[in-house]
Write a protein that holds these residues in place. Structure first.
Motif, short mmCIF file in Angstrom:
data_model
loop_
_atom_site.label_atom_id
_atom_site.label_comp_id
_atom_site.label_asym_id
_atom_site.label_seq_id
_atom_site.Cartn_x
_atom_site.Cartn_y
_atom_site.Cartn_z
N THR A 26 0.83 -1.21 0.00
CA THR A 26 0.00 0.00 0.00
C THR A 26 0.86 1.26 0.00
O THR A 26 0.62 2.19 -0.77
N LEU A 27 1.87 1.29 0.84
CA LEU A 27 2.75 2.45 0.91
C LEU A 27 3.50 2.66 -0.41
O LEU A 27 3.60 3.79 -0.89
N LEU A 28 4.00 1.60 -1.01
CA LEU A 28 4.73 1.72 -2.28
C LEU A 28 3.83 2.24 -3.40
O LEU A 28 4.24 3.09 -4.19
N LEU A 30 1.13 4.04 -2.98
CA LEU A 30 0.82 5.44 -2.66
C LEU A 30 1.94 6.36 -3.11
O LEU A 30 1.69 7.42 -3.72
N ILE A 31 3.17 5.97 -2.87
CA ILE A 31 4.32 6.75 -3.31
C ILE A 31 4.36 6.82 -4.84
O ILE A 31 4.64 7.88 -5.41
N ALA A 32 4.07 5.70 -5.51
CA ALA A 32 4.06 5.69 -6.98
C ALA A 32 2.97 6.61 -7.52
O ALA A 32 3.21 7.33 -8.52
N THR A 33 1.81 6.62 -6.89
CA THR A 33 0.72 7.48 -7.33
C THR A 33 1.11 8.95 -7.25
O THR A 33 0.89 9.72 -8.19
N VAL A 34 1.71 9.34 -6.17
CA VAL A 34 2.14 10.74 -5.99
C VAL A 34 3.29 11.08 -6.94
O VAL A 34 3.33 12.16 -7.51
N THR A 35 4.20 10.14 -7.13
CA THR A 35 5.35 10.37 -8.00
C THR A 35 4.93 10.63 -9.44
O THR A 35 5.51 11.48 -10.12
#
Length: 76
Positions: A26-28, A30-35
């Motif tokens: 989930t965290l990874l 989320l980071i990909a979505t923002v990136t």
């Protein structure tokens, strides 16, 4: 019922419990979505927005499963 939730939550994958793996995934995502948004706005890369929405959906699904398992463990 309680035993089943514990078995699912603490099912070992590569030596880690499933609930921990879901949290990391989930965290990874989320980071990909923002990136994706940051890279598109700054003009470094042009990544189609369909990837942003796909990452967002995966984040939502894994986050809900992770949260429901965590809440279920807390209740019992």
């Amino acid at each position: 019922m309680i035993l089943v939730i514990y078995q699912v939550a603490y099912f070992q994958i590569a030596g880690f419990p499933l609930i921990k793996i879901l949290g990391i995934i989930t965290l990874l995502f989320l980071i990909a979505t923002v990136t994706i948004v940051i890279l598109n706005r700054k003009g470094y890369h042009t990544i189609p927005m369909k990837w942003h929405f796909l990452c967002g959906k995966i984040t939502l699904i894994t986050g809900l499963i992770h949260g429901l398992i965590g809440i279920s463990l807390g209740i019992f």
